[in-house]
Design a protein around this motif. Sequence first.
Motif, PDB file in Angstrom:
ATOM      1  N   TYR A 292       9.936  49.608  32.727  1.00 50.02           N
ATOM      2  CA  TYR A 292      10.209  50.933  32.842  1.00 50.02           C
ATOM      3  C   TYR A 292      11.384  51.338  32.013  1.00 50.02           C
ATOM      4  N   SER A 293      12.025  50.868  31.212  1.00 52.18           N
ATOM      5  CA  SER A 293      13.451  51.394  30.426  1.00 52.18           C
ATOM      6  C   SER A 293      12.833  52.244  29.508  1.00 52.18           C
ATOM      7  N   THR A 294      13.575  53.080  28.947  1.00 50.82           N
ATOM      8  CA  THR A 294      13.101  54.240  28.205  1.00 50.82           C
ATOM      9  C   THR A 294      12.767  53.526  26.760  1.00 50.82           C
ATOM     10  N   LYS A 295      13.290  52.165  26.535  1.00 48.85           N
ATOM     11  CA  LYS A 295      12.772  51.523  25.417  1.00 48.85           C
ATOM     12  C   LYS A 295      11.360  51.050  25.531  1.00 48.85           C
ATOM     13  N   ALA A 296      10.913  51.023  26.758  1.00 46.82           N
ATOM     14  CA  ALA A 296       9.444  50.217  27.011  1.00 46.82           C
ATOM     15  C   ALA A 296       8.187  51.146  27.463  1.00 46.82           C
ATOM     16  N   SER A 297       8.734  52.212  27.913  1.00 45.18           N
ATOM     17  CA  SER A 297       7.849  53.031  28.448  1.00 45.18           C
ATOM     18  C   SER A 297       8.008  54.723  28.461  1.00 45.18           C
ATOM     19  N   ASP A 298       7.145  55.679  28.707  1.00 49.52           N
ATOM     20  CA  ASP A 298       7.537  56.997  28.599  1.00 49.52           C
ATOM     21  C   ASP A 298       7.982  57.569  29.688  1.00 49.52           C
ATOM     22  N   VAL A 299       8.328  56.683  30.880  1.00 45.79           N
ATOM     23  CA  VAL A 299       9.223  57.078  31.818  1.00 45.79           C
ATOM     24  C   VAL A 299      10.656  56.985  31.439  1.00 45.79           C
ATOM     25  N   SER A 300      11.265  58.221  31.833  1.00 49.04           N
ATOM     26  CA  SER A 300      12.722  58.298  31.542  1.00 49.04           C
ATOM     27  C   SER A 300      13.611  57.640  32.752  1.00 49.04           C
ATOM     28  N   VAL A 301      13.668  56.123  32.413  1.00 47.64           N
ATOM     29  CA  VAL A 301      14.267  55.636  33.482  1.00 47.64           C
ATOM     30  C   VAL A 301      15.431  54.496  32.557  1.00 47.64           C
ATOM     31  N   ILE A 302      16.507  54.364  32.917  1.00 52.01           N
ATOM     32  CA  ILE A 302      17.577  53.900  32.184  1.00 52.01           C
ATOM     33  C   ILE A 302      17.641  52.593  33.063  1.00 52.01           C
ATOM     34  N   VAL A 303      17.598  51.431  32.511  1.00 57.09           N
ATOM     35  CA  VAL A 303      17.710  50.064  33.412  1.00 57.09           C
ATOM     36  C   VAL A 303      18.957  49.344  32.596  1.00 57.09           C
ATOM     37  N   PRO A 304      19.707  49.138  33.558  1.00 54.39           N
ATOM     38  CA  PRO A 304      20.936  48.370  32.951  1.00 54.39           C
ATOM     39  C   PRO A 304      20.728  46.826  32.452  1.00 54.39           C
ATOM     40  N   GLU A 305      21.258  46.498  31.615  1.00 58.54           N
ATOM     41  CA  GLU A 305      21.058  45.599  30.586  1.00 58.54           C
ATOM     42  C   GLU A 305      21.735  44.056  31.548  1.00 58.54           C
ATOM     43  N   ILE A 306      20.854  43.034  31.635  1.00 58.70           N
ATOM     44  CA  ILE A 306      21.548  41.837  32.530  1.00 58.70           C
ATOM     45  C   ILE A 306      22.300  40.974  31.648  1.00 58.70           C
ATOM     46  N   ILE A 307      23.498  40.720  31.769  1.00 57.06           N
ATOM     47  CA  ILE A 307      24.296  39.652  30.832  1.00 57.06           C
ATOM     48  C   ILE A 307      23.907  38.227  31.477  1.00 57.06           C
ATOM     49  N   ASP A 308      22.693  37.730  30.900  1.00 58.30           N
ATOM     50  CA  ASP A 308      21.978  36.641  31.493  1.00 58.30           C
ATOM     51  C   ASP A 308      23.024  35.245  31.463  1.00 58.30           C
ATOM     52  N   ASN A 309      23.634  34.978  30.357  1.00 61.37           N
ATOM     53  CA  ASN A 309      24.428  34.076  30.275  1.00 61.37           C
ATOM     54  C   ASN A 309      25.693  33.827  31.221  1.00 61.37           C
ATOM     55  N   LEU A 310      26.053  35.012  31.750  1.00 63.02           N
ATOM     56  CA  LEU A 310      27.206  35.150  32.794  1.00 63.02           C
ATOM     57  C   LEU A 310      26.568  35.349  34.313  1.00 63.02           C
ATOM     58  N   CYS A 311      25.380  35.269  34.629  1.00 66.13           N
ATOM     59  CA  CYS A 311      24.665  35.303  35.823  1.00 66.13           C
ATOM     60  C   CYS A 311      24.738  33.801  36.477  1.00 66.13           C
ATOM     61  N   THR A 312      25.204  33.782  37.729  1.00 69.51           N
ATOM     62  CA  THR A 312      24.954  32.457  38.560  1.00 69.51           C
ATOM     63  C   THR A 312      24.321  32.749  39.739  1.00 69.51           C
ATOM     64  N   ASP A 313      24.310  31.578  40.762  1.00 70.47           N
ATOM     65  CA  ASP A 313      23.984  32.023  42.092  1.00 70.47           C
ATOM     66  C   ASP A 313      25.063  32.641  42.779  1.00 70.47           C
ATOM     67  N   ASN A 314      26.089  32.922  42.276  1.00 72.77           N
ATOM     68  CA  ASN A 314      27.197  33.709  43.114  1.00 72.77           C
ATOM     69  C   ASN A 314      27.840  35.059  42.592  1.00 72.77           C
ATOM     70  N   VAL A 315      27.524  35.049  41.123  1.00 74.49           N
ATOM     71  CA  VAL A 315      27.865  36.316  40.504  1.00 74.49           C
ATOM     72  C   VAL A 315      26.727  36.848  39.574  1.00 74.49           C
ATOM     73  N   LEU A 316      26.818  38.269  39.533  1.00 74.57           N
ATOM     74  CA  LEU A 316      25.816  38.739  38.513  1.00 74.57           C
ATOM     75  C   LEU A 316      26.537  39.863  37.917  1.00 74.57           C
ATOM     76  N   VAL A 317      26.259  39.810  36.464  1.00 69.62           N
ATOM     77  CA  VAL A 317      26.912  40.760  35.581  1.00 69.62           C
ATOM     78  C   VAL A 317      26.037  41.464  34.704  1.00 69.62           C
ATOM     79  N   MET A 318      26.007  42.785  34.731  1.00 67.72           N
ATOM     80  CA  MET A 318      25.473  43.658  34.194  1.00 67.72           C
ATOM     81  C   MET A 318      26.060  44.874  33.534  1.00 67.72           C
ATOM     82  N   GLU A 319      25.291  45.463  32.400  1.00 65.47           N
ATOM     83  CA  GLU A 319      25.755  46.822  31.962  1.00 65.47           C
ATOM     84  C   GLU A 319      26.293  47.815  33.023  1.00 65.47           C
ATOM     85  N   TRP A 320      27.321  48.496  32.617  1.00 64.07           N
ATOM     86  CA  TRP A 320      27.899  49.531  33.587  1.00 64.07           C
ATOM     87  C   TRP A 320      27.090  50.767  33.015  1.00 64.07           C
TER      88      TRP A 320
END
Length: 364
Positions: A292-320
């Motif tokens: 559904y992000s604007t890069k993948a569909s015609d729907v005008s939805v912005i989805v924050p990017e996940i910083i996958d290499n910094l995500c753990t069981d207790n911490v989640l890091v994503m685009e602001w």
Amino acid sequence: MSFAITSIAILLLSSVLVSNSFTTRPLSLELLRSKELISSTTVGSDNTNSLFTERETQEANVSYTSLLRAIEISNIMGSQIVNPLLLSLLKEGLPESWDVFWSRENGDFTNAERIALAVEDLGPTYVKFCQALASRPDVIPKSLASALEILQDDMQPFDNETAKQIINDELKDKMKSEDLEYFLASLGSETVGAASIGQVYKGFLPGYGDVAIKVKRRGIRELVESDAKLLRSIATWLESIPRLPSAQDRQRSNRLIATELVNAVEEFFSRIFEELDYRNEAANCKEFGSLYSTKASDVSVIVPEIIDNLCTDNVLVMEWLEGTKLTAVDSSDQCSVDENLSVISIGIECTISQLLETGRLHGM
């Protein structure tokens, strides 16, 4: 009042909780065993000859923990909900409407605010119930729904130093020490939001930019597991209550409560445990973005990017991403109203797409 009834029920059923697991020995002995974690300590002895088997010890420990949790819940509900609300009724009398009752001043808080604060102290299981109610002013009085909104993202945060220590422990093997030190310093002392499971900070990630960091509260899984055990035991006990026999409806169930309460409890907690899994949340966010992000569909939805290499069981890091709640927009400003209507239209379009096209539904 439902909260009063629930409080009384927990008090009565807490003893049943322990007796469900142990029916052949006195309760006091079972509590002693669970408290002291009595187990076989004889070196080289066979488990069958030990005073208590390992399984019995584990069961005793779980039951004792659940009993303590039941007592804790009862104390919170009695002191922070039942007593103040009953005093309010005795002092002010019956209200002309429930909305008036919940809006009444009761010490430093209104009755509705007292409910919200008590639910926050009860923990994530009960917060989840009330978060859903907060979005339904058509079901509960508006004054109560408004007070419960703090449970969505404005709860009392836990200590910042504790949060930074968790982030440090989780990311120290994933970042250079100087980058991690700069990253932690960028978080500041204020949270962006705090809910039942975790809290969010805004920070600056070297080489990337502004990011949102979600940190899970310590001990939250153990607390939810304790609540799950307690409510599952209560549901099992309620399902076991037989109904009075009747000659007219012999085809009906022999249970007084025909609803599958245990299944309902299991389903509810499965959703909470999913929320506790930050890796699962990261995967879901990435999948949603691919659809559904604007890069993948015609729907005008912005989805924050996940910083996958910094995500753990207790911490989640994503685009602001900067944004404003629909409810925070000034309704007297026609431009803001028009913008809101446009956003709502996009939301409806996206929801219909989720339901009819992809089958992937975002939990609002």
